[in-house]
Design an enzyme around this catalytic site. Structure first.
Site, PDB file in Angstrom:
ATOM      1  N   TYR A  32      10.853   9.219   0.900  1.00  0.00           N
ATOM      2  CA  TYR A  32      11.228   8.196  -0.229  1.00  0.00           C
ATOM      3  C   TYR A  32      11.760   8.523  -1.496  1.00  0.00           C
ATOM      4  O   TYR A  32      11.801   7.648  -2.412  1.00  0.00           O
ATOM      5  CB  TYR A  32       9.693   7.573  -0.382  1.00  0.00           C
ATOM      6  N   ASP A  91       2.382 -15.516   6.571  1.00  0.00           N
ATOM      7  CA  ASP A  91       2.157 -17.149   6.520  1.00  0.00           C
ATOM      8  C   ASP A  91       2.100 -17.419   5.117  1.00  0.00           C
ATOM      9  O   ASP A  91       2.608 -18.461   4.910  1.00  0.00           O
ATOM     10  CB  ASP A  91       0.830 -17.287   7.201  1.00  0.00           C
ATOM     11  N   HIS A 142      13.118  -2.392   1.624  1.00  0.00           N
ATOM     12  CA  HIS A 142      12.597  -0.822   2.006  1.00  0.00           C
ATOM     13  C   HIS A 142      13.254  -0.007   1.438  1.00  0.00           C
ATOM     14  O   HIS A 142      14.466   0.096   1.274  1.00  0.00           O
ATOM     15  CB  HIS A 142      12.500  -0.757   3.493  1.00  0.00           C
ATOM     16  N   ALA A 148       3.681  -0.552   4.653  1.00  0.00           N
ATOM     17  CA  ALA A 148       3.171  -0.917   6.139  1.00  0.00           C
ATOM     18  C   ALA A 148       3.018  -2.151   6.660  1.00  0.00           C
ATOM     19  O   ALA A 148       2.974  -2.487   7.902  1.00  0.00           O
ATOM     20  CB  ALA A 148       2.252   0.180   6.419  1.00  0.00           C
ATOM     21  N   PRO A 199       0.757  -1.474  -0.098  1.00  0.00           N
ATOM     22  CA  PRO A 199       0.131  -0.022   0.000  1.00  0.00           C
ATOM     23  C   PRO A 199       0.838   1.257   0.089  1.00  0.00           C
ATOM     24  O   PRO A 199       2.151   1.180   0.679  1.00  0.00           O
ATOM     25  CB  PRO A 199      -0.896  -0.036   1.360  1.00  0.00           C
ATOM     26  N   ASN A 200       0.288   2.172  -0.903  1.00  0.00           N
ATOM     27  CA  ASN A 200       0.732   3.653  -0.782  1.00  0.00           C
ATOM     28  C   ASN A 200       1.970   3.780  -1.504  1.00  0.00           C
ATOM     29  O   ASN A 200       2.481   4.952  -2.003  1.00  0.00           O
ATOM     30  CB  ASN A 200       0.972   4.207   0.599  1.00  0.00           C
ATOM     31  N   ARG A 202       4.711  11.040  -2.624  1.00  0.00           N
ATOM     32  CA  ARG A 202       4.544  10.799  -1.280  1.00  0.00           C
ATOM     33  C   ARG A 202       5.855  10.860  -0.537  1.00  0.00           C
ATOM     34  O   ARG A 202       6.763  10.405  -0.455  1.00  0.00           O
ATOM     35  CB  ARG A 202       4.224   9.185  -1.102  1.00  0.00           C
ATOM     36  N   GLU A 247      13.271  -9.135   1.390  1.00  0.00           N
ATOM     37  CA  GLU A 247      12.408  -8.101   1.691  1.00  0.00           C
ATOM     38  C   GLU A 247      12.944  -6.603   1.363  1.00  0.00           C
ATOM     39  O   GLU A 247      14.513  -6.651   1.449  1.00  0.00           O
ATOM     40  CB  GLU A 247      12.115  -8.085   3.267  1.00  0.00           C
ATOM     41  N   ARG A 255      13.524   4.926  12.041  1.00  0.00           N
ATOM     42  CA  ARG A 255      12.317   5.481  11.824  1.00  0.00           C
ATOM     43  C   ARG A 255      11.497   5.530  13.435  1.00  0.00           C
ATOM     44  O   ARG A 255      12.002   4.971  14.247  1.00  0.00           O
ATOM     45  CB  ARG A 255      11.604   5.535  10.682  1.00  0.00           C
ATOM     46  N   ASN A 278       8.329  -5.639  -1.297  1.00  0.00           N
ATOM     47  CA  ASN A 278       8.306  -4.194  -0.408  1.00  0.00           C
ATOM     48  C   ASN A 278       6.730  -4.023  -0.093  1.00  0.00           C
ATOM     49  O   ASN A 278       5.947  -3.423  -1.000  1.00  0.00           O
ATOM     50  CB  ASN A 278       8.778  -2.984  -1.097  1.00  0.00           C
ATOM     51  N   SER A 334      13.279   3.149   2.602  1.00  0.00           N
ATOM     52  CA  SER A 334      14.110   3.850   3.834  1.00  0.00           C
ATOM     53  C   SER A 334      14.571   2.982   4.710  1.00  0.00           C
ATOM     54  O   SER A 334      14.324   1.521   4.338  1.00  0.00           O
ATOM     55  CB  SER A 334      12.679   4.645   4.426  1.00  0.00           C
TER      56      SER A 334
HETATM   57  C1  DQA Z   1       8.527   1.386   3.344  1.00  0.00           C
HETATM   58  C2  DQA Z   1       8.681   1.572   4.742  1.00  0.00           C
HETATM   59  C3  DQA Z   1       7.333   1.164   5.489  1.00  0.00           C
HETATM   60  O1  DQA Z   1       7.662   1.432   7.104  1.00  0.00           O
HETATM   61  C4  DQA Z   1       6.536   2.203   5.085  1.00  0.00           C
HETATM   62  O2  DQA Z   1       5.180   1.854   5.743  1.00  0.00           O
HETATM   63  C5  DQA Z   1       6.315   2.120   3.452  1.00  0.00           C
HETATM   64  C6  DQA Z   1       7.462   2.260   2.783  1.00  0.00           C
HETATM   65  C7  DQA Z   1       9.991   1.747   2.485  1.00  0.00           C
HETATM   66  O3  DQA Z   1      10.004   1.290   1.420  1.00  0.00           O
HETATM   67  O4  DQA Z   1      10.593   2.373   3.043  1.00  0.00           O
HETATM   68  O5  DQA Z   1       5.106   2.297   3.182  1.00  0.00           O
HETATM   69  O6  DQA Z   1       8.227  -0.038   2.955  1.00  0.00           O
END
Ligand code: DQA
Length: 152
Positions: A25, A89, A102, A79, A12-13, A20, A100, A109, A76, A104
């Site tokens: 980011y 799971d 990210h 949240a 999401p997002n 954003r 995994e 944070r 990625n 950031s």
């Molecule tokens: C994120 C880090 C997460 O904490 C955050 O909720 C995101 C982006 C990152 O790519 O840094 O949506 O996954």
């Protein structure tokens, strides 16, 4: 033998990347990141698929669909990384490498970002390198797919 298939999942997002919180980011869009990951995959002889969703269930469905079809995953989950036990799971049922990712560095944070529920079912995490992280994550999957180059 066909090229290994890697699925990149975006949570999401991430669709709003570019607009954003650019101070956190960066200004690249999700399409820019996916293009960068696809180019890295191509250089390494991999094929990349991408799926973005605002919903955890869609990401779970995508992992189920990747079982036995895809060779590796880069995730990625935004949240969802911090609370998504159903995604945890699902990833636990995937037999290939899971990286995994990210943009950031969540550890630098807010405290609620410090726990990743996906980390225990991932081979490793790439975090804090911004856009370069997409290339690093693909490189990591590529190495994990070649057993002789797995470690060291
Ligand atoms: C994120 C880090 C997460 O904490 C955050 O909720 C995101 C982006 C990152 O790519 O840094 O949506 O996954």
């Amino acid at each position: 033998m066909s090229a290994p298939l890697v699925l990149l999942l975006s949570g999401p997002n991430l669709l709003l990347l570019g607009e954003r919180q650019p101070e956190i980011y960066g200004t690249a869009t999700l399409a820019d990141h996916v293009a960068r990951a696809a180019a890295a995959a191509e250089r390494l002889g991999l094929v990349l698929e991408h799926l973005q969703s605002e919903r955890e269930g869609d990401l779970v469905d995508a992992v189920h669909g990747a079982r036995g079809r895809c060779d590796g995953l880069v995730v990625n989950a935004g949240a969802i990384s911090h609370y998504g036990w159903s995604l945890h799971d699902a990833l636990a049922t995937f037999s290939g490498p899971v990286v995994e990712l990210h943009l950031s560095n969540p550890d630098a944070r807010e405290p609620w970002r410090h726990r990743s529920v996906l980390a225990p079912v991932s081979d490793g995490t790439v975090a804090g390198f911004g856009a370069v992280g997409y290339e690093l994550a693909i490189e990591a999957v590529s190495r994990l797919l070649r057993p002789s180059a797995r470690r060291g």
